[in-house]
Design an enzyme around this catalytic site. Structure first.
Site, PDB file in Angstrom:
ATOM      1  N   GLY A 217      35.644 -39.063 125.298  1.00 10.70           N
ATOM      2  CA  GLY A 217      35.494 -39.606 123.940  1.00 10.70           C
ATOM      3  C   GLY A 217      36.767 -40.293 123.514  1.00 10.70           C
TER       4      GLY A 217
ATOM      5  N   LYS B 116      50.578 -28.319 112.646  1.00  6.56           N
ATOM      6  CA  LYS B 116      49.427 -29.250 112.564  1.00  6.56           C
ATOM      7  C   LYS B 116      48.174 -28.506 112.131  1.00  6.56           C
ATOM      8  CE  LYS B 116      47.148 -33.194 113.983  1.00  6.56           C
ATOM      9  NZ  LYS B 116      46.082 -33.218 115.008  1.00  6.56           N
TER      10      LYS B 116
HETATM   11  N1  LIG Z   1      39.831 -38.475 117.286  1.00 11.87           N
HETATM   12  C1  LIG Z   1      41.073 -38.250 116.839  1.00 11.87           C
HETATM   13  O1  LIG Z   1      41.704 -39.112 116.198  1.00 11.87           O
HETATM   14  C2  LIG Z   1      41.743 -36.930 117.093  1.00 11.87           C
HETATM   15  C3  LIG Z   1      41.055 -35.904 117.733  1.00 11.87           C
HETATM   16  N2  LIG Z   1      41.727 -34.734 117.986  1.00 11.87           N
HETATM   17  C4  LIG Z   1      41.045 -33.607 118.640  1.00 11.87           C
HETATM   18  O2  LIG Z   1      40.757 -33.956 120.001  1.00 11.87           O
HETATM   19  C5  LIG Z   1      39.565 -33.290 120.427  1.00 11.87           C
HETATM   20  C6  LIG Z   1      38.575 -34.336 120.915  1.00 11.87           C
HETATM   21  O3  LIG Z   1      38.261 -35.120 119.792  1.00 11.87           O
HETATM   22  P1  LIG Z   1      37.620 -36.582 119.956  1.00 11.87           P
HETATM   23  O4  LIG Z   1      38.121 -37.244 121.183  1.00 11.87           O
HETATM   24  O5  LIG Z   1      37.782 -37.259 118.643  1.00 11.87           O
HETATM   25  O6  LIG Z   1      36.073 -36.184 120.156  1.00 11.87           O
HETATM   26  P2  LIG Z   1      34.884 -37.135 120.664  1.00 11.87           P
HETATM   27  O7  LIG Z   1      33.644 -36.596 120.034  1.00 11.87           O
HETATM   28  O8  LIG Z   1      35.248 -38.565 120.510  1.00 11.87           O
HETATM   29  O9  LIG Z   1      34.838 -36.860 122.242  1.00 11.87           O
HETATM   30  C7  LIG Z   1      34.289 -35.681 122.760  1.00 11.87           C
HETATM   31  C8  LIG Z   1      33.672 -36.072 124.088  1.00 11.87           C
HETATM   32  O10 LIG Z   1      33.273 -34.897 124.782  1.00 11.87           O
HETATM   33  C9  LIG Z   1      32.050 -35.190 125.413  1.00 11.87           C
HETATM   34  N3  LIG Z   1      31.277 -33.985 125.716  1.00 11.87           N
HETATM   35  C10 LIG Z   1      30.796 -33.073 124.863  1.00 11.87           C
HETATM   36  N4  LIG Z   1      30.117 -32.123 125.529  1.00 11.87           N
HETATM   37  C11 LIG Z   1      30.156 -32.477 126.855  1.00 11.87           C
HETATM   38  C12 LIG Z   1      29.633 -31.924 128.051  1.00 11.87           C
HETATM   39  N5  LIG Z   1      28.908 -30.805 128.024  1.00 11.87           N
HETATM   40  N6  LIG Z   1      29.880 -32.548 129.231  1.00 11.87           N
HETATM   41  C13 LIG Z   1      30.603 -33.699 129.268  1.00 11.87           C
HETATM   42  N7  LIG Z   1      31.131 -34.285 128.160  1.00 11.87           N
HETATM   43  C14 LIG Z   1      30.900 -33.674 126.974  1.00 11.87           C
HETATM   44  C15 LIG Z   1      31.305 -36.050 124.407  1.00 11.87           C
HETATM   45  O11 LIG Z   1      30.300 -36.723 125.093  1.00 11.87           O
HETATM   46  P3  LIG Z   1      28.896 -37.068 124.353  1.00 11.87           P
HETATM   47  O12 LIG Z   1      29.131 -38.385 123.694  1.00 11.87           O
HETATM   48  O13 LIG Z   1      27.915 -37.144 125.488  1.00 11.87           O
HETATM   49  O14 LIG Z   1      28.593 -35.946 123.380  1.00 11.87           O
HETATM   50  C16 LIG Z   1      32.421 -36.949 123.925  1.00 11.87           C
HETATM   51  O15 LIG Z   1      32.536 -38.104 124.727  1.00 11.87           O
HETATM   52  C17 LIG Z   1      39.053 -32.523 119.190  1.00 11.87           C
HETATM   53  O16 LIG Z   1      39.505 -31.190 119.226  1.00 11.87           O
HETATM   54  C18 LIG Z   1      39.698 -33.270 118.040  1.00 11.87           C
HETATM   55  O17 LIG Z   1      39.851 -32.452 116.880  1.00 11.87           O
HETATM   56  C19 LIG Z   1      43.056 -34.546 117.687  1.00 11.87           C
HETATM   57  C20 LIG Z   1      43.757 -35.543 117.054  1.00 11.87           C
HETATM   58  C21 LIG Z   1      43.127 -36.773 116.655  1.00 11.87           C
HETATM   59  C1  LIG Z   2      46.144 -35.412 110.523  1.00 13.63           C
HETATM   60  C2  LIG Z   2      44.678 -35.516 110.190  1.00 13.63           C
HETATM   61  C3  LIG Z   2      44.311 -34.603 109.054  1.00 13.63           C
HETATM   62  C4  LIG Z   2      44.473 -36.958 109.806  1.00 13.63           C
HETATM   63  O1  LIG Z   2      43.258 -37.198 109.156  1.00 13.63           O
HETATM   64  C5  LIG Z   2      43.857 -35.107 111.409  1.00 13.63           C
HETATM   65  O2  LIG Z   2      44.411 -34.536 112.346  1.00 13.63           O
HETATM   66  C6  LIG Z   2      42.375 -35.240 111.481  1.00 13.63           C
HETATM   67  O3  LIG Z   2      41.791 -36.041 110.743  1.00 13.63           O
HETATM   68  O4  LIG Z   2      41.815 -34.486 112.304  1.00 13.63           O
END
Ligand SMILES: NC(=O)C1=CN([C@@H]2O[C@H](COP(=O)(O)OP(=O)(O)OC[C@H]3O[C@@H](n4cnc5c(N)ncnc54)[C@H](OP(=O)(O)O)[C@@H]3O)[C@@H](O)[C@H]2O)C=CC1
Ligand SMILES: CC(C)(CO)C(=O)C(=O)O
Length: 379
Positions: A15, A224
């Site tokens: 993702g 955080k």
């Molecule tokens: N986005 C951001 O700006 C930030 C995110 N984070 C943290 O990072 C982590 C990831 O977030 P983010 O990248 O935004 O999440 P996303 O939803 O963008 O990505 C998660 C991915 O995991 C995949 N997935 C879920 N279940 C499975 C499975 N069983 N097998 C294979 N793939 C799977 C999903 O695929 P599918 O599409 O098929 O469901 C999706 O592509 C979270 O904990 C988030 O809080 C931290 C800081 C910033």
């Molecule tokens: C820092 C912050 C709160 C920025 O929106 C974030 O980590 C989030 O949205 O998950």
């Protein structure tokens, strides 16, 4: 130290975070990145519609360049090669981790390296108590605390909105291993394939990766975590962009942070005692804990980072509720509630965070109902 072999890295969670990291790994190292997608349907869609190509628009750069990379091998549980998993990066949402990881457990052993790159706390407990229960065959486990911001553009292309780096450290399987000395960190940086890959100079510079001891990472993770405990559920509940909270949020944030810190001080007593026990000792980093992780300082910080620096951001939890997705509330405010129970604290010890969870779940319910039966406000 630079790797001479071609490390193979499986990436579970293609993702926002998974894609921006995979992109820079492919651009700046000789590693072989193999995404593990959810299903054969997803694998064939990725190939037929997107030619196995991922994209990242780097919005934080002037001309917001689009960079792309084509992946050679893409797998899922039913097409997995069956080879040993040397390195696996987990960038699913926290609540997706166990289900996503289960199909690959037969291929992960004590020689494997696994890094969790996720917000929140509580996943290590899930791995310990529900997944890697055989203490003789557990992988080397690491945590990434990522501060980049990214969101989906379309398909397998993501917008990298904010560049802010990532901290990594070896996670302790046992509580007794929480405090690490620099020798262990230095050993990993010279001998652990995944740490060597993530700290390769060009990648480390491009993605802002910093390798440290666990206690250094944990201090940043709790910092955080407290920001997320406030900004994420409140913006989701009141359906506001981060900056809209700036005037009236402090009273509520004080209640959330005061309660959370009281419980975190009990669970992570070793960290909160670190300054007296370890500061000044050879081979141990000097940490600032009490001057940072206190309610007054955190209040300033949360309002600044949450509602000023990230004013235009829609928090990841608000995005989850708007798109009718499950949220990570169980690994943010829910972790505080689970700690209160684990520590046998009085019922009211986590009442504020319990109430915050109930409001987020109410918001999720309202949004899903409006999607199903219409918005009654328009009647
Ligand atoms: N986005 C951001 O700006 C930030 C995110 N984070 C943290 O990072 C982590 C990831 O977030 P983010 O990248 O935004 O999440 P996303 O939803 O963008 O990505 C998660 C991915 O995991 C995949 N997935 C879920 N279940 C499975 C499975 N069983 N097998 C294979 N793939 C799977 C999903 O695929 P599918 O599409 O098929 O469901 C999706 O592509 C979270 O904990 C988030 O809080 C931290 C800081 C910033
Ligand atoms: C820092 C912050 C709160 C920025 O929106 C974030 O980590 C989030 O949205 O998950």
């Amino acid at each position: 130290m630079t790797l001479t072999t071609k490390p193979v890295v499986h990436l579970l969670g293609m993702g926002a975070m998974g894609t921006i990291l995979a992109m820079d790994m492919m651009n700046y190292t000789n590693s072989k990145v193999i995404p593990l997608l959810r299903s054969e349907e997803k694998v064939s869609l990725f190939k037929s519609e997107y030619n196995n190509t991922i994209g990242v628009k780097k919005l934080y750069l002037n001309d917001a360049p689009l960079v792309t990379q084509q992946l050679c091998i893409v797998e899922c549980p039913t097409t997995f090669s069956g080879n040993h998993i040397d390195n696996i990066i987990i960038t699913t949402k926290t609540y997706q981790t166990k289900e996503a990881l289960m199909p690959y457990l037969p291929f992960i052993d004590s020689k494997s390296n696994l890094i969790l790159i996720q917000n929140g706390l509580g996943i290590l407990e899930v791995l310990k108590e529900q997944i890697f229960t055989d203490k003789t065959d557990r992988p080397n486990i690491f945590q990434g605390v990522i501060s980049h911001g990214a969101f989906m553009d379309q398909g397998f292309t993501f917008n990298h909105a904010g560049w802010a780096g990532m901290k990594i450290a070896r996670l302790p399987w046992e509580d007794s291993e929480m405090i690490q000395n620099e020798k262990l960190k230095n050993k990993d940086s010279k001998t652990n394939e995944l740490v060597m890959l993530l700290t390769e100079p060009e990648l480390a510079k491009a993605f802002g990766i910093e390798h440290m001891t666990y206690q250094e990472l944990l201090a940043g993770q709790l910092f955080k975590f407290l920001i997320n405990c406030c900004i994420n559920p409140v913006t989701a509940t009141v359906d506001a962009v981060n900056g809209e909270l700036v005037d009236g949020c402090k009273d509520l944030f004080v209640l959330i942070v005061q309660e959370a810190l009281e419980i975190l001080r009990l669970e992570y007593k070793t960290l909160f005692d670190y300054e007296n026990e370890y500061n000044g000792k050879p081979n141990y980093p000097t940490l600032k804990i009490s001057s940072v992780l206190n309610t007054d300082n955190m209040m300033e910080t949360i309002v600044n980072i949450g509602t000023v620096v990230n004013a235009k951001n829609s928090s990841s939890m608000r995005q989850d509720t708007l798109y009718l997705r499950d949220t990570e509330i169980d690994y943010i405010n829910g972790y505080i509630v689970s700690l209160a129970r684990k520590l046998n604290l009085p019922k009211e010890a986590a009442k504020v965070n319990e109430t915050v969870i109930a409001f987020v779940n109410l918001r999720t319910g309202i949004n899903r109902r409006r999607d199903m039966v219409g918005d009654m406000r328009n009647i």
